[in-house]
Design a protein around this motif. Structure first.
Motif, PDB file in Angstrom:
ATOM      1  N   VAL A  93     -60.574  53.962 -26.024  1.00  0.00           N
ATOM      2  CA  VAL A  93     -60.079  53.144 -25.817  1.00  0.00           C
ATOM      3  C   VAL A  93     -58.626  52.688 -25.173  1.00  0.00           C
ATOM      4  CG1 VAL A  93     -58.876  51.466 -27.407  1.00  0.00           C
ATOM      5  CG2 VAL A  93     -59.950  53.572 -28.318  1.00  0.00           C
ATOM      6  N   TYR A  94     -59.226  51.079 -24.576  1.00  0.00           N
ATOM      7  CA  TYR A  94     -57.992  50.478 -23.477  1.00  0.00           C
ATOM      8  C   TYR A  94     -57.259  49.765 -23.862  1.00  0.00           C
ATOM      9  CZ  TYR A  94     -61.013  52.884 -19.643  1.00  0.00           C
ATOM     10  OH  TYR A  94     -62.392  53.764 -18.933  1.00  0.00           O
ATOM     11  N   THR A  95     -55.930  49.747 -22.890  1.00  0.00           N
ATOM     12  CA  THR A  95     -54.610  48.971 -23.812  1.00  0.00           C
ATOM     13  C   THR A  95     -54.122  48.848 -22.811  1.00  0.00           C
ATOM     14  OG1 THR A  95     -54.658  50.307 -26.258  1.00  0.00           O
ATOM     15  CG2 THR A  95     -52.998  49.454 -25.550  1.00  0.00           C
ATOM     16  N   CYS A  96     -53.791  47.638 -22.781  1.00  0.00           N
ATOM     17  CA  CYS A  96     -52.952  46.937 -21.888  1.00  0.00           C
ATOM     18  C   CYS A  96     -51.322  46.464 -22.413  1.00  0.00           C
ATOM     19  CB  CYS A  96     -53.617  45.300 -21.100  1.00  0.00           C
ATOM     20  SG  CYS A  96     -52.802  44.101 -22.749  1.00  0.00           S
ATOM     21  N   GLY A  97     -50.410  46.956 -21.942  1.00  0.00           N
ATOM     22  CA  GLY A  97     -48.934  46.888 -22.369  1.00  0.00           C
ATOM     23  C   GLY A  97     -48.216  46.183 -20.396  1.00  0.00           C
ATOM     24  N   ALA A  98     -46.971  46.090 -21.405  1.00  0.00           N
ATOM     25  CA  ALA A  98     -45.756  44.713 -20.007  1.00  0.00           C
ATOM     26  C   ALA A  98     -44.784  45.728 -20.181  1.00  0.00           C
ATOM     27  CB  ALA A  98     -46.126  43.212 -21.222  1.00  0.00           C
ATOM     28  N   ALA A  99     -44.032  45.899 -19.649  1.00  0.00           N
ATOM     29  CA  ALA A  99     -42.944  46.693 -19.087  1.00  0.00           C
ATOM     30  C   ALA A  99     -42.298  45.457 -17.489  1.00  0.00           C
ATOM     31  CB  ALA A  99     -43.096  47.656 -18.179  1.00  0.00           C
ATOM     32  N   PRO A 100     -41.185  46.393 -17.786  1.00  0.00           N
ATOM     33  CA  PRO A 100     -40.244  44.969 -17.469  1.00  0.00           C
ATOM     34  C   PRO A 100     -40.326  45.911 -15.008  1.00  0.00           C
ATOM     35  CG  PRO A 100     -38.811  46.173 -18.666  1.00  0.00           C
ATOM     36  CD  PRO A 100     -40.385  46.785 -18.358  1.00  0.00           C
ATOM     37  N   ARG A 101     -41.311  46.725 -15.263  1.00  0.00           N
ATOM     38  CA  ARG A 101     -41.418  47.280 -13.713  1.00  0.00           C
ATOM     39  C   ARG A 101     -43.038  48.445 -14.098  1.00  0.00           C
ATOM     40  NH1 ARG A 101     -37.696  49.610 -16.040  1.00  0.00           N
ATOM     41  NH2 ARG A 101     -36.206  48.392 -15.710  1.00  0.00           N
ATOM     42  N   VAL A 102     -43.645  48.367 -12.848  1.00  0.00           N
ATOM     43  CA  VAL A 102     -44.631  48.804 -12.521  1.00  0.00           C
ATOM     44  C   VAL A 102     -44.326  49.823 -12.568  1.00  0.00           C
ATOM     45  CG1 VAL A 102     -46.510  49.655 -10.813  1.00  0.00           C
ATOM     46  CG2 VAL A 102     -46.358  47.366 -10.546  1.00  0.00           C
ATOM     47  N   SER A 103     -44.938  50.551 -14.249  1.00  0.00           N
ATOM     48  CA  SER A 103     -44.732  52.351 -14.195  1.00  0.00           C
ATOM     49  C   SER A 103     -46.195  53.054 -14.766  1.00  0.00           C
ATOM     50  CB  SER A 103     -43.916  52.156 -16.060  1.00  0.00           C
ATOM     51  OG  SER A 103     -43.874  53.002 -15.973  1.00  0.00           O
ATOM     52  N   ARG A 104     -45.837  54.188 -14.761  1.00  0.00           N
ATOM     53  CA  ARG A 104     -47.219  55.039 -15.370  1.00  0.00           C
ATOM     54  C   ARG A 104     -46.386  55.454 -16.600  1.00  0.00           C
ATOM     55  NH1 ARG A 104     -50.606  57.814 -11.023  1.00  0.00           N
ATOM     56  NH2 ARG A 104     -50.831  56.415  -9.231  1.00  0.00           N
ATOM     57  N   VAL A 105     -45.402  55.552 -17.100  1.00  0.00           N
ATOM     58  CA  VAL A 105     -44.302  56.141 -18.291  1.00  0.00           C
ATOM     59  C   VAL A 105     -45.376  55.102 -19.261  1.00  0.00           C
ATOM     60  CG1 VAL A 105     -42.570  56.691 -19.178  1.00  0.00           C
ATOM     61  CG2 VAL A 105     -43.231  57.058 -16.939  1.00  0.00           C
ATOM     62  N   ILE A 106     -45.623  55.458 -20.174  1.00  0.00           N
ATOM     63  CA  ILE A 106     -45.501  54.647 -21.656  1.00  0.00           C
ATOM     64  C   ILE A 106     -44.669  54.242 -22.477  1.00  0.00           C
ATOM     65  CG2 ILE A 106     -46.650  54.999 -24.237  1.00  0.00           C
ATOM     66  CD1 ILE A 106     -48.481  57.078 -22.798  1.00  0.00           C
ATOM     67  N   ASP A 107     -43.118  55.075 -22.134  1.00  0.00           N
ATOM     68  CA  ASP A 107     -41.898  54.942 -23.122  1.00  0.00           C
ATOM     69  C   ASP A 107     -41.575  53.507 -22.626  1.00  0.00           C
ATOM     70  OD1 ASP A 107     -41.483  57.786 -23.495  1.00  0.00           O
ATOM     71  OD2 ASP A 107     -42.824  56.933 -25.006  1.00  0.00           O
ATOM     72  N   GLU A 108     -42.166  52.949 -21.400  1.00  0.00           N
ATOM     73  CA  GLU A 108     -41.258  52.101 -20.582  1.00  0.00           C
ATOM     74  C   GLU A 108     -41.631  50.662 -21.371  1.00  0.00           C
ATOM     75  OE1 GLU A 108     -40.552  52.973 -16.395  1.00  0.00           O
ATOM     76  OE2 GLU A 108     -39.463  54.401 -16.518  1.00  0.00           O
ATOM     77  N   TYR A 109     -43.107  51.039 -22.005  1.00  0.00           N
ATOM     78  CA  TYR A 109     -43.721  49.871 -21.773  1.00  0.00           C
ATOM     79  C   TYR A 109     -43.180  49.209 -23.202  1.00  0.00           C
ATOM     80  CZ  TYR A 109     -46.929  49.979 -18.064  1.00  0.00           C
ATOM     81  OH  TYR A 109     -47.058  50.272 -16.709  1.00  0.00           O
ATOM     82  N   ASP A 110     -43.013  47.472 -22.659  1.00  0.00           N
ATOM     83  CA  ASP A 110     -42.502  46.710 -24.362  1.00  0.00           C
ATOM     84  C   ASP A 110     -43.483  46.690 -25.448  1.00  0.00           C
ATOM     85  OD1 ASP A 110     -39.498  46.022 -22.118  1.00  0.00           O
ATOM     86  OD2 ASP A 110     -39.600  47.286 -23.437  1.00  0.00           O
ATOM     87  N   TYR A 111     -44.546  46.066 -24.721  1.00  0.00           N
ATOM     88  CA  TYR A 111     -45.302  45.387 -25.520  1.00  0.00           C
ATOM     89  C   TYR A 111     -46.692  45.907 -25.398  1.00  0.00           C
ATOM     90  CZ  TYR A 111     -41.715  42.067 -26.144  1.00  0.00           C
ATOM     91  OH  TYR A 111     -40.483  41.573 -25.775  1.00  0.00           O
ATOM     92  N   TRP A 112     -47.930  46.102 -26.465  1.00  0.00           N
ATOM     93  CA  TRP A 112     -48.672  46.471 -26.579  1.00  0.00           C
ATOM     94  C   TRP A 112     -49.698  45.916 -26.771  1.00  0.00           C
ATOM     95  CZ3 TRP A 112     -49.857  50.855 -23.588  1.00  0.00           C
ATOM     96  CH2 TRP A 112     -48.884  51.998 -22.827  1.00  0.00           C
TER      97      TRP A 112
END
Length: 122
Positions: A93-112
């Motif tokens: 399952v492929y999911t997109c997320g929005a973050a303040p900056r480019v990141s590989r870290v899940i916890d840095e994403y605010d919206y999914w």
């Protein structure tokens, strides 16, 4: 708030291609870096690719580098993931997320988003 809706998943044979889309609404899309993650059955969610708000910075997981391309169209509030030479191990399952900056870290994403299923048959 940013609402994200993925589309473009499906069933494809090994070696085939798919283009995933993630449409955003709500707060200013162009203010966010966007990322794609995937989760296969029984496995943890893993990073696939990310792109900065200006598209000047892109990051890819080693497992997809050279086979996937992330892009975005800020006028359409949409981010894309072009996947080529698909392998059965890309099934997830492929999911997109929005973050303040480019990141590989899940916890840095605010919206999914909710995710879209990609199945690659051998």
């Amino acid at each position: 708030q940013v609402q994200l809706v993925e589309s473009g998943g499906g069933l494809v044979q090994a070696g085939g291609s798919l283009r995933l889309s993630c449409a955003a609404s709500g707060r200013t899309f162009s203010a966010y870096a966007m990322g794609w993650f995937r989760q296969a059955p029984g496995k943890e969610r893993e990073f696939v690719a990310a792109i900065s708000w200006s598209s000047s910075t892109k990051s890819y997981a080693d497992s997809v580098k050279g086979r996937c391309t992330i892009s975005r169209d800020n006028a359409k509030n949409t981010v894309y993931l072009q996947m080529n030479s698909l392998k059965p191990e890309d099934t997830a399952v492929y999911t997109c997320g929005a973050a303040p900056r480019v990141s590989r870290v899940i916890d840095e994403y605010d919206y999914w988003g909710q995710g879209t299923q990609v199945t690659v048959s051998s």
